[in-house]
Design a protein around this motif. Structure first.
Motif, short mmCIF file in Angstrom:
data_model
loop_
_atom_site.label_atom_id
_atom_site.label_comp_id
_atom_site.label_asym_id
_atom_site.label_seq_id
_atom_site.Cartn_x
_atom_site.Cartn_y
_atom_site.Cartn_z
N GLU A 32 -13.33 -15.31 12.44
CA GLU A 32 -13.16 -16.46 11.24
C GLU A 32 -11.73 -16.04 10.70
OE1 GLU A 32 -14.23 -13.63 10.59
OE2 GLU A 32 -14.48 -12.40 8.35
N ILE A 33 -10.82 -15.19 11.29
CA ILE A 33 -9.51 -15.37 11.00
C ILE A 33 -8.76 -15.55 12.51
CG2 ILE A 33 -9.51 -13.54 8.96
CD1 ILE A 33 -8.93 -11.16 11.29
N ARG A 67 -13.84 -6.63 21.19
CA ARG A 67 -14.44 -5.57 19.99
C ARG A 67 -13.40 -4.71 19.34
NH1 ARG A 67 -18.49 -3.07 25.06
NH2 ARG A 67 -19.44 -5.08 24.86
N THR A 68 -11.83 -5.05 19.58
CA THR A 68 -11.08 -4.22 18.52
C THR A 68 -11.02 -4.45 17.22
OG1 THR A 68 -9.62 -6.53 18.74
CG2 THR A 68 -9.22 -5.12 20.47
N PRO A 69 -10.48 -3.21 16.44
CA PRO A 69 -10.92 -3.72 14.98
C PRO A 69 -10.82 -4.38 14.18
CG PRO A 69 -9.76 -1.09 15.90
CD PRO A 69 -9.94 -1.96 17.20
N MET A 70 -11.38 -4.40 13.13
CA MET A 70 -10.99 -5.92 12.00
C MET A 70 -9.72 -5.87 11.56
SD MET A 70 -12.80 -8.79 10.85
CE MET A 70 -12.63 -9.79 9.39
N GLN A 71 -8.79 -7.19 11.53
CA GLN A 71 -7.80 -6.97 11.34
C GLN A 71 -7.93 -7.53 10.21
OE1 GLN A 71 -6.17 -8.04 15.93
NE2 GLN A 71 -5.67 -9.47 13.66
N PRO A 95 -1.94 -6.89 7.04
CA PRO A 95 -1.09 -6.57 7.62
C PRO A 95 -0.43 -5.19 6.74
CG PRO A 95 -0.16 -7.16 5.83
CD PRO A 95 -1.82 -7.71 5.28
N GLY A 96 -0.26 -4.32 7.02
CA GLY A 96 -0.25 -2.81 6.70
C GLY A 96 -1.00 -1.92 8.06
N PRO A 97 -0.76 -1.15 7.29
CA PRO A 97 -1.31 0.41 8.60
C PRO A 97 -2.98 0.56 8.77
CG PRO A 97 -0.10 1.27 6.13
CD PRO A 97 0.00 -0.03 6.38
N GLN A 98 -2.85 0.44 10.31
CA GLN A 98 -4.00 0.66 11.52
C GLN A 98 -4.37 -0.62 10.94
OE1 GLN A 98 -2.38 3.23 11.86
NE2 GLN A 98 -3.20 4.03 9.88
N ALA A 99 -3.49 -1.98 10.44
CA ALA A 99 -4.38 -3.38 9.85
C ALA A 99 -5.79 -2.91 8.67
CB ALA A 99 -5.29 -3.71 11.61
N GLY A 100 -5.59 -1.95 8.01
CA GLY A 100 -6.70 -1.59 6.93
C GLY A 100 -8.36 -1.17 7.54
N PHE A 101 -8.24 -0.91 8.99
CA PHE A 101 -9.31 -0.69 9.57
C PHE A 101 -9.41 0.43 9.22
CE2 PHE A 101 -11.00 1.27 13.66
CZ PHE A 101 -12.63 0.87 13.30
N SER A 102 -8.62 1.55 9.06
CA SER A 102 -8.55 2.94 9.93
C SER A 102 -6.91 3.41 8.43
CB SER A 102 -8.95 3.28 10.53
OG SER A 102 -9.22 4.84 10.71
N THR A 103 -7.94 4.94 8.21
CA THR A 103 -6.32 5.74 7.80
C THR A 103 -6.09 6.76 8.87
OG1 THR A 103 -8.08 7.14 7.00
CG2 THR A 103 -7.75 5.67 5.01
N SER A 127 -0.89 -8.91 16.71
CA SER A 127 -1.32 -10.02 15.80
C SER A 127 -2.06 -9.40 14.71
CB SER A 127 -2.64 -10.71 16.86
OG SER A 127 -3.80 -10.32 16.21
N TYR A 128 -1.79 -8.17 14.78
CA TYR A 128 -3.12 -8.19 12.65
C TYR A 128 -1.75 -8.15 12.48
CZ TYR A 128 -0.31 -3.38 12.07
OH TYR A 128 1.06 -2.69 12.31
#
Ligand code: BGC
Length: 609
Positions: free
Chosen positions: A429-430, A462-466, A469-477, A488-489
């Motif tokens: 969707e993005i 299978r890359t982490p959801m984006q 635009p912040g650190p780790q695309a907001g996927f993880s700390t 591309s995030y």
């Protein structure tokens, strides 16, 4: 398409041109020709008929505890987003305990949660909070095989006489001196014995693995750590149905059945015909007629449907069904009996296989397959899907390299405006691109390691959801995420796209809102228009009394195209259409149906006046 090509070789032999011819032939079982048909509108409000099912790869959606791997609580945290997007159900790729050789598709316990994804209490919370958000939970059930670390297999492999000795597909093999062995068989000699035939694992190498304790081979369609269960043994069926019952009791809405056409193998273990050449793993290309889509599987599915139907609340069975044609797909619904899966996936529309050098974005091919699935499945409900965790993302498969965003909007338009139930995959969707590892040492998916460089594996999709635009695309700390965050995030993420009116994300949200609120899109029939147009796919969704029909046109070419939408023969009298959604602002708000100018790759949805 790499995964498709290996798993579904037999399934995908229908070429685009052959498909186009079939449209005009007499159809089996008294089905109506697509040329004549307005598919009957459904008045059945069963939830899954109108649903948007969203696939989540749990490792990659949201990490809630900072270990760099997504988890169940992460999904729960994102339920607000899913609800706002318009998701009715999430299909979660396997979250059961697993050695993770195939990232969860090697299950070692079907009635528990892998600690790296959370606890049973976390799952309970997800189901309950999902309910509060109107988001149902569909689990991924791996029926064909277990992990080689599953208790059932450990017991089975220990001797030829234990109580589970016959739970897997065991065979003595043949003495290496046997005449007529293929060279391939001879490569796999153990203690003077070779595999009983030439069957090849989808993930590379012989499909037979030697176990010294039994002095026998076991069969594995996928990795050797994924031994195939013996579905001819009723005890296996019972154990698996009991496991499904465990989750149905906990309130899941149904199951996506993994690799379900592969449950049975030929009892005579005949060699599969060689098609010539070698695949990316260096194994002979086989026509998998003795290991794929055997008729015996339908008995299991009918019993499974009967078992699941005993539970209240319209539980649903969805199938991962790569099949060669729509006639085969219909069998998975149970044909006229409608007593098998409610939603076997149609992989013909979303994963076309164009001839070398031609674009998969082909209006005639989409028209053909959408028409077929509307007309040749005895009134069952089609399920369309363009993306999943096994294939290069659709945004990369269909782009011409220049109009990527417009083409992604066009694919979404098809997904959400036919009568079909819609299934998508996180990040589609993005417009998240496929980000394939550049170096072999970075690959996580074992088929990418064994197949490098021809086969780079499935990490790319299978890359982490984006999310931001912040650190780790907001996927993880955690800066060390299980797969790296694609570059591309910065631009492609939920936060940025939410604020951009023209974004793909907003296109998805508007499409989903329209599909719910507009009566023709929600429950109307469908009639193909301009059936000879090579570049523009167009159709009308007929409307229930009192509502306006809706026309949909998508230009699949790099040139502007002018079309006339001829509604004669559909019983619709309107001459003009009011634009509801368009991916190009140049389309007038109200247009005469005789002169619709569609810029390159434009999608247009309009209400007939
Ligand atoms: C799943 C794959 C998996 C295979 C073996 C499939 O079809 O979608 O991801 O590797 O089954 O379980």
């Amino acid at each position: 398409m790499r995964f498709l090509s290996s798993l579904a070789v037999a399934a995908c032999l229908v070429s685009a041109s052959l498909g186009a011819q079939i449209a005009h032939k007499a159809l089996p079982n008294g089905a109506v020709s697509p040329d004549k048909l307005a598919a009957t509108p459904s008045h059945d409000e069963t939830w899954w008929k109108h649903a948007f099912v969203y696939e989540i790869y749990p490792r990659s959606f949201q990490d809630s505890n900072g270990d760099g791997i997504g988890d169940l609580n992460g999904i729960t945290q994102r339920l607000d987003y899913l609800q706002k997007l318009g998701v009715d159900a999430i299909w979660i790729a396997p979250m059961f305990p697993s050695p993770q050789v195939d990232f969860g598709y090697d299950v070692s316990d079907y009635v528990a949660v892998d600690p790296q994804y959370g606890t049973m209490a976390d799952m309970g919370k997800l189901i309950a909070q999902g309910k509060a958000h109107n988001v149902r939970i569909v689990l991924d059930f791996v029926l064909n095989h277990t992990s080689d670390k599953h208790q059932w297999f450990l017991e089975s492999a220990a001797s030829r006489t234990n109580p589970k000795a016959d739970w897997y597909v065991w065979n003595d093999g043949l003495p290496v001196s046997t005449s007529g062995l293929t060279d391939y068989q001879k490569k796999y000699e153990h203690e003077g014995m070779v595999p009983p035939n030439n069957w090849v694992s989808v993930f590379g190498g012989s499909a037979w693995e030697w176990v010294p304790a039994r002095k026998q081979f076991y069969y594995h369609k996928f990795y050797k750590q994924q031994p195939d269960l013996n579905w001819r043994n009723p005890a296996v069926e019972k154990a698996m149905f009991d496991s499904m019952g465990f989750w149905l009791d906990k309130g899941v809405a149904g199951f996506r059945l993994d690799a379900v056409p592969t449950l049975f193998e030929d009892t005579k273990l005949r060699n599969e015909p060689e098609k010539g050449g070698l695949n990316a793993q260096g194994d002979p290309n086989l026509n998998t007629i003795y290991t794929d889509n055997l008729p015996e599987v339908h008995g299991v599915i009918r019993r499974m449907r009967a078992m699941v139907s005993k539970y209240p609340g319209d539980r649903v069975l969805i199938g991962e069904t790569y099949l060669p044609n729509t006639v085969e797909l219909d069998k998975w619904y149970g044909g006229a009996q409608h007593n098998e899966l409610q939603l076997p996936m149609d992989m013909l529309v979303g994963f076309p296989r164009p001839k070398k050098g031609t674009s998969p974005l082909n209006a005639a091919v989409f028209r053909q397959y959408i028409s077929e699935v509307e007309t040749q499945i005895h009134g069952s409900q089609p399920l369309l899907v363009f993306d999943n965790h096994d294939n290069v993302r659709s945004i990369d498969r269909f782009t011409d390299g220049k109009h990527t965003n417009q083409i992604a909007k066009l694919i979404a338009t098809m997904l959400f405006t036919t009568r079909a139930t819609a299934m998508s995959y996180y990040g589609a969707e993005i417009g998240m691109p496929t980000t394939t590892p550049a170096r072999k040492e970075d690959v996580k998916d074992p088929i990418g390691i064994t197949g490098w460089p021809k086969e780079k594996g499935r990490d790319g999709e299978r890359t982490p959801m984006q999310w931001t635009p912040g650190p780790q695309a907001g996927f993880s700390t955690n800066s060390n995420t299980w797969l790296p965050i694609p570059k591309s995030y910065k631009k492609i993420n939920v936060q940025t796209e939410t604020g951009a009116p023209d974004s793909l994300l907003n296109w998805y949200m508007q499409l989903l809102a329209l599909r719910r609120s507009n009566a023709a899109l929600h429950e109307g029939g469908i009639v193909m228009l301009n059936k000879d147009n090579a570049d523009v796919l167009s159709y009308v969704r007929t409307a229930p009394a009192g509502s306006a029909p809706v026309v949909i046109a998508v230009n699949m070419s790099a040139q502007p195209r002018t079309i006339t939408l001829d509604l004669s023969g559909t019983g619709i009298t309107g001459q003009t259409a009011k634009t509801l959604m368009t991916s190009d602002p140049s389309l007038q708000p109200v247009t005469s149906l005789t002169n619709v100018v569609l810029p390159p790759y434009t999608s247009w949805i309009a209400s007939v006046q």
